[in-house]
Write an enzyme that holds these catalytic residues in place. Structure first.
Site, PDB file in Angstrom:
ATOM      1  N   ASP A 153       8.495   1.368  -8.771  1.00  0.00           N
ATOM      2  CA  ASP A 153       8.227   2.796  -8.929  1.00  0.00           C
ATOM      3  C   ASP A 153       9.497   3.641  -8.784  1.00  0.00           C
ATOM      4  O   ASP A 153      10.171   3.592  -7.759  1.00  0.00           O
ATOM      5  CB  ASP A 153       7.222   3.256  -7.875  1.00  0.00           C
ATOM      6  CG  ASP A 153       5.890   2.535  -7.974  1.00  0.00           C
ATOM      7  OD1 ASP A 153       5.897   1.286  -7.973  1.00  0.00           O
ATOM      8  OD2 ASP A 153       4.855   3.205  -8.033  1.00  0.00           O
TER       9      ASP A 153
ATOM     10  N   GLU B 247       5.483   6.510 -12.637  1.00  0.00           N
ATOM     11  CA  GLU B 247       4.450   7.470 -12.244  1.00  0.00           C
ATOM     12  C   GLU B 247       4.886   8.425 -11.137  1.00  0.00           C
ATOM     13  O   GLU B 247       4.230   9.447 -10.920  1.00  0.00           O
ATOM     14  CB  GLU B 247       3.182   6.732 -11.808  1.00  0.00           C
ATOM     15  CG  GLU B 247       3.334   5.909 -10.556  1.00  0.00           C
ATOM     16  CD  GLU B 247       2.096   5.988  -9.658  1.00  0.00           C
ATOM     17  OE1 GLU B 247       1.055   6.471 -10.113  1.00  0.00           O
ATOM     18  OE2 GLU B 247       2.208   5.568  -8.496  1.00  0.00           O
TER      19      GLU B 247
ATOM     20  N   HIS C 224      -0.849   8.242 -10.157  1.00  0.00           N
ATOM     21  CA  HIS C 224      -0.199   9.559 -10.200  1.00  0.00           C
ATOM     22  C   HIS C 224       0.221   9.974 -11.611  1.00  0.00           C
ATOM     23  O   HIS C 224       0.800  11.050 -11.786  1.00  0.00           O
ATOM     24  CB  HIS C 224       1.022   9.577  -9.276  1.00  0.00           C
ATOM     25  CG  HIS C 224       0.691   9.460  -7.824  1.00  0.00           C
ATOM     26  ND1 HIS C 224      -0.232  10.265  -7.201  1.00  0.00           N
ATOM     27  CD2 HIS C 224       1.146   8.610  -6.859  1.00  0.00           C
ATOM     28  CE1 HIS C 224      -0.326   9.942  -5.923  1.00  0.00           C
ATOM     29  NE2 HIS C 224       0.494   8.926  -5.692  1.00  0.00           N
TER      30      HIS C 224
ATOM     31  N   HIS D  59      -1.000  -2.116 -11.045  1.00  0.00           N
ATOM     32  CA  HIS D  59      -0.743  -1.026 -10.099  1.00  0.00           C
ATOM     33  C   HIS D  59      -1.879  -1.002  -9.089  1.00  0.00           C
ATOM     34  O   HIS D  59      -2.960  -0.458  -9.347  1.00  0.00           O
ATOM     35  CB  HIS D  59      -0.657   0.300 -10.865  1.00  0.00           C
ATOM     36  CG  HIS D  59      -0.013   1.403 -10.098  1.00  0.00           C
ATOM     37  ND1 HIS D  59       1.360   1.507  -9.939  1.00  0.00           N
ATOM     38  CD2 HIS D  59      -0.543   2.452  -9.441  1.00  0.00           C
ATOM     39  CE1 HIS D  59       1.646   2.577  -9.233  1.00  0.00           C
ATOM     40  NE2 HIS D  59       0.508   3.172  -8.905  1.00  0.00           N
TER      41      HIS D  59
ATOM     42  N   HIS E 291       3.079   0.120  -6.931  1.00  0.00           N
ATOM     43  CA  HIS E 291       2.295   1.100  -6.168  1.00  0.00           C
ATOM     44  C   HIS E 291       2.679   1.196  -4.694  1.00  0.00           C
ATOM     45  O   HIS E 291       2.733   2.309  -4.157  1.00  0.00           O
ATOM     46  CB  HIS E 291       0.791   0.843  -6.270  1.00  0.00           C
ATOM     47  CG  HIS E 291      -0.049   1.827  -5.498  1.00  0.00           C
ATOM     48  ND1 HIS E 291      -0.100   3.176  -5.811  1.00  0.00           N
ATOM     49  CD2 HIS E 291      -0.871   1.673  -4.412  1.00  0.00           C
ATOM     50  CE1 HIS E 291      -0.912   3.800  -4.976  1.00  0.00           C
ATOM     51  NE2 HIS E 291      -1.391   2.915  -4.118  1.00  0.00           N
TER      52      HIS E 291
ATOM     53  N   HIS F  44       5.552   0.503  -3.157  1.00  0.00           N
ATOM     54  CA  HIS F  44       6.958   0.904  -2.984  1.00  0.00           C
ATOM     55  C   HIS F  44       7.728  -0.004  -2.029  1.00  0.00           C
ATOM     56  O   HIS F  44       8.866   0.304  -1.684  1.00  0.00           O
ATOM     57  CB  HIS F  44       7.073   2.346  -2.481  1.00  0.00           C
ATOM     58  CG  HIS F  44       6.590   3.378  -3.447  1.00  0.00           C
ATOM     59  ND1 HIS F  44       7.068   4.672  -3.460  1.00  0.00           N
ATOM     60  CD2 HIS F  44       5.680   3.316  -4.456  1.00  0.00           C
ATOM     61  CE1 HIS F  44       6.462   5.366  -4.414  1.00  0.00           C
ATOM     62  NE2 HIS F  44       5.609   4.549  -5.028  1.00  0.00           N
TER      63      HIS F  44
END
Length: 280
Positions: A8, A39, A68, A151, A176, A178
């Protein structure tokens, strides 16, 4: 075929790290195709037409999304018009854009990419496993390079997806959370797998946000506005070598790099730090 998948992208520092390094990394590491989850590329939450253009201009070949992706309505038309941008396939109709696409390299090789979203601890979406099976069944047999960005929140759901698609696709990796996981592997059927790619942004942070603002919410249990973290940008991802005859994984590596903040930084200070060598 050598593919790099990046975690991400968080805000301007994540975008800057990509712009500074990706054009050079393609040459240094002989990468054929690069994906990045975008995202959170706008302010750490969401994506915009502007951040999409930045990432594509930095030689990202495909931008995937997640929960997101829908934050900024102005980007919806971009989802429809730009085929290099994906959003999760299993959002109900009539969601704008597309969740899967086939990309053709200059040498004629084709890569199919699917973006899906998990349902454990997330929105109650249509089944991601059925979406993945439909994707596999829709592809012609000659499209051997098949990549899936899942995700999702739960590691168990991601692992289950990896085994569900083992031998049917070239790679399954998660986004997702991170936080890059330490489990790069080749599954028994030849599918490259990693539970989470991590993120591109400030690692000395809470998932890309300033830790003080996040800590305040945990301590007080009251709503707090998060602030974007400031600091050294880093790139996290997954480097995969795939067989040109079968599409199956030959080797997998975690990719981690503390990216320089300016192009003027010395070349040898920015070489990719690759850990977890060949897994067979």
């Amino acid at each position: 075929m050598r593919i790099l998948a990046l975690g991400d992208v968080c805000g301007s520092i994540g975008r800057q790290a990509i712009k500074n390094r990706i054009p050079f990394l393609k040459q240094e590491l002989h990468i054929d195709f690069i994906l990045a989850n975008g995202e959170n590329s706008a302010g750490g939450v969401g994506i915009t037409s502007s951040t999409i253009n930045e990432l594509l201009n930095a030689k990202i070949d495909c931008i995937t999304g997640g929960n997101h992706s829908w934050k900024n309505h102005e980007v919806y038309d971009k989802f429809d018009s730009e085929q290099r941008v994906l959003r999760p396939q299993n959002f109900p109709h009539p969601a704008p854009g597309r969740g899967a696409n086939i990309y053709t390299l200059p040498d004629g090789r084709k890569i199919a990419v699917l973006n899906i979203q998990g349902t454990t601890f997330m929105e109650a979406l249509p089944c991601p496993f059925q979406a993945a099976y439909d994707f596999v069944n829709s592809l012609d047999e000659d499209i051997i390079f098949r990549i899936v960005d899942f995700h999702a929140e739960a590691t168990s759901e991601k692992k289950a997806m990896g085994f569900a698609l083992d031998g049917k696709v070239s790679a399954v990796f998660g986004t997702h959370t991170h936080v890059q996981t330490a489990d790069p592997q080749i599954l028994p059927g030849g599918t490259a797998y990693l539970t989470d790619l991590g993120m591109c942004g400030v690692e000395q942070s809470c998932l890309g946000m300033d830790f003080q603002s996040v800590l305040s919410r945990f301590v007080t249990k009251r709503p707090t506005s998060f602030k974007r973290a400031v600091g050294q940008g880093a790139l996290n991802g997954f480097l995969m070598d795939l067989d040109d005859e079968t599409g199956k994984a030959l080797s997998v590596q975690l990719f981690r790099e503390n990216a320089p903040r300016t192009k003027a930084a010395k070349h040898d200070e920015a070489l990719a730090q690759v850990i977890s060598e060949e897994n067979v």
